[in-house]
Enzyme design. Structure first.
Site, short mmCIF file in Angstrom:
data_model
loop_
_atom_site.label_atom_id
_atom_site.label_comp_id
_atom_site.label_asym_id
_atom_site.label_seq_id
_atom_site.Cartn_x
_atom_site.Cartn_y
_atom_site.Cartn_z
N SER A 176 0.82 -1.20 0.00
CA SER A 176 0.00 0.00 0.00
C SER A 176 0.86 1.26 0.00
O SER A 176 1.66 1.44 -0.90
CB SER A 176 -0.96 -0.03 1.19
OG SER A 176 -2.01 0.86 0.96
N ASP A 414 -8.52 -5.99 -5.36
CA ASP A 414 -8.36 -4.78 -4.55
C ASP A 414 -8.80 -3.58 -5.36
O ASP A 414 -8.34 -3.38 -6.49
CB ASP A 414 -6.90 -4.63 -4.13
CG ASP A 414 -6.62 -3.31 -3.45
OD1 ASP A 414 -7.52 -2.82 -2.74
OD2 ASP A 414 -5.50 -2.79 -3.61
#
Length: 490
Positions: A176, A414
């Site tokens: 991330s 995602d």
């Protein structure tokens, strides 16, 4: 026979010396909630960088500590603790919610821990995150470049404390917003090597999972992803494409209006995994029993069963979709939770919060008490963070051209940092394709796809995984992680 005994005795002495080389007081001897025997040594504590006290938890490899790579793991945010990875992803334990509710969780050995094949450091960074703290609150104002410099300083001191690991291959990994942390830190490490910083870190490469990289590529990832996943209609997609001219980071009013239609269509979807419900039902956490098709490589590591379904965790661990972040101050997750219209409280962090704020747990892992380091929260709002490093594209070019290996992996469901952006920027590096797009397998099943480029950079997807890949697909994650670290084909 005498020669064999002598060899065994010598190896045992080396092993004993290897274990004893760690700093005194760092050894973790027990953990509340766990009643078994640790499969390897655990160490934890603080390393001070000026007035900043950075907390680490170090898990020694269960396979071959003296030869296996040392991997630094960084979670994102910015502002989220790397205990996220430890508790919910690839740490040595699985955490079972305590009964009655509110009691300490029960810990079981995680058969898919990344410590099966590597030494791994979980670092709370920057100061102010997790258990890391400073008595000087001005230290909580930081950014990409300062964080990279501080983490490099941490590594030099850490390897000084654990000199037995200096010669091991070293890798940096994260997910991330660690898509920023990892390459900026890698650049600092390389600079340190070139100027002769001691000890010399045996840096070999890095891994980034669903990582923030570049405002153009990240900003243009979500709309095509949502369309390809049947979350928005052809009409909504085409209207946005026309209004934004194919650039969804376009700030024109008409573009924003059409992007609001996209936001409305996907409202309520779990941005971390579009296949998962929002706020997981506790009764749905049981995974299938048994496994008759585990590969021999896993059996050799002591893995004998399938993983459980994804564990519950909180909303907020990563750069959010459509976050208003370019170069400048980064809104942190607690702030975004209050300001974002698209806020969806899909998951919770109760298990980690309960365990890591227990007085006995903090004592066992050598973390300072709450009145010194503050309460542990998964994602903090006590830091002010500036995204001052810009795009990561040039960082990746410099590192890979310099001979450092790179694995860019992405859970393909995602929606926070969609694979569409990661696939686009890796291709945009302009490197020659050496491994054309193909599937990769685990348990004799297709587990995703990959494409390899010159300079040893690989883009890899994990089929059915969300934002935190090892949480959703622990067996497959350990599989590609092991193969890549060992230099074997995925």
């Amino acid at each position: 026979m005498d020669n064999i005994i002598s060899i065994i005795s010598f190896c045992m002495l080396l092993c004993f010396a290897f274990i004893q080389a760690a700093p005194s007081g760092s050894l973790v001897t027990h953990l509340p909630g766990f009643r078994g025997v640790f499969p390897s040594k655990h160490h934890s504590g603080y390393v001070s960088i000026g007035d900043k006290n950075l907390f680490y938890y170090f898990v020694v490899s269960e396979r071959n500590p003296g030869r296996d790579p040392v991997v630094l793991w960084l979670n994102g945010g910015p502002g989220c603790s790397s205990f996220d990875g430890f508790v919910y992803e690839h740490g040595p334990f699985n955490f079972q919610e305590g009964k009655p509710k509110g009691s300490l969780p029960t810990l079981h050995l995680n058969p898919y821990s990344w410590s099966k094949v590597s030494n791994i450091i979980y670092l709370d960074s920057p100061a102010g995150v997790g258990f890391s703290y400073s008595q000087n609150t001005s230290a909580y104002t930081t950014g990409d470049l300062q964080t990279a410099a501080d983490t490099h300083a941490f590594l030099l001191k850490w390897f000084g404390l654990y000199p037995e690991f200096v010669s091991n291959p070293f890798y940096i990994a994260g997910e991330s917003y660690a898509g920023i942390y990892v390459p900026t830190l890698g650049s600092e490490v390389v600079k340190g090597i070139k100027v002769g910083a001691k000890p010399t870190i045996n840096f070999k490469g890095y891994m980034v999972g669903n990582g923030v990289t570049d405002p153009f590529f990240d900003g243009n990832a979500l709309v095509p992803f949502a369309h390809g996943m049947a979350l928005i209609s052809d009409d909504i997609f085409q209207a946005a494409e026309i209004a934004c001219g194919g650039d969804y980071s376009n700030s024109s009013q008409i573009c924003e209006e059409k992007l609001e239609d996209v936001s409305e269509a996907i409202a309520g979807v779990n941005i971390y995994d579009i296949l998962e419900p929002c706020y997981h039902d506790p009764t749905s956490q049981q995974g299938p029993e048994g496994n008759t098709s585990l590969p021999d490589s896993f059996k050799q590591l002591g893995v004998t069963s399938r993983p459980l379904a994804v564990r519950t965790r909180m909303f907020g661990r990563a750069w959010p979709f459509r976050a208003p972040v370019k170069d400048g101050i980064v809104p942190l997750w607690p702030q975004l939770a209050q300001s974002q219209k698209s806020y969806v409280p899909c998951v919770n962090d109760e298990v980690a919060t309960r365990w890591l704020n227990d007085v006995m747990v903090r004592k066992a892992i050598h973390a300072e008490p709450e009145d010194v380091a503050g309460p542990w929260v998964l994602c903090t709002d006590r830091i002010s963070y500036y995204h001052d490093a810009g795009s990561m594209i040039q960082y990746h070019k410099n590192l890979t051209a310099g001979g450092y290996r790179a694995l860019i992996f992405s859970g393909d469901h995602d929606m926070c940092v969609p694979y569409t952006g990661s696939q686009a920027w890796t291709k945009a590096l302009g490197y020659k394709t050496v491994t054309p797009w193909r599937s990769w397998t685990s348990r004799d099943q297709i587990s995703g796809y990959l494409q390899g480029y010159e300079h040893d950079i690989t883009f890899l997807t994990i089929k059915g995984a969300g934002h935190t890949v090892p949480e959703y697909k622990p067996l497959e994650a350990l599989d590609f992680y092991r193969r890549w670290l060992d230099g074997k084909p995925i």
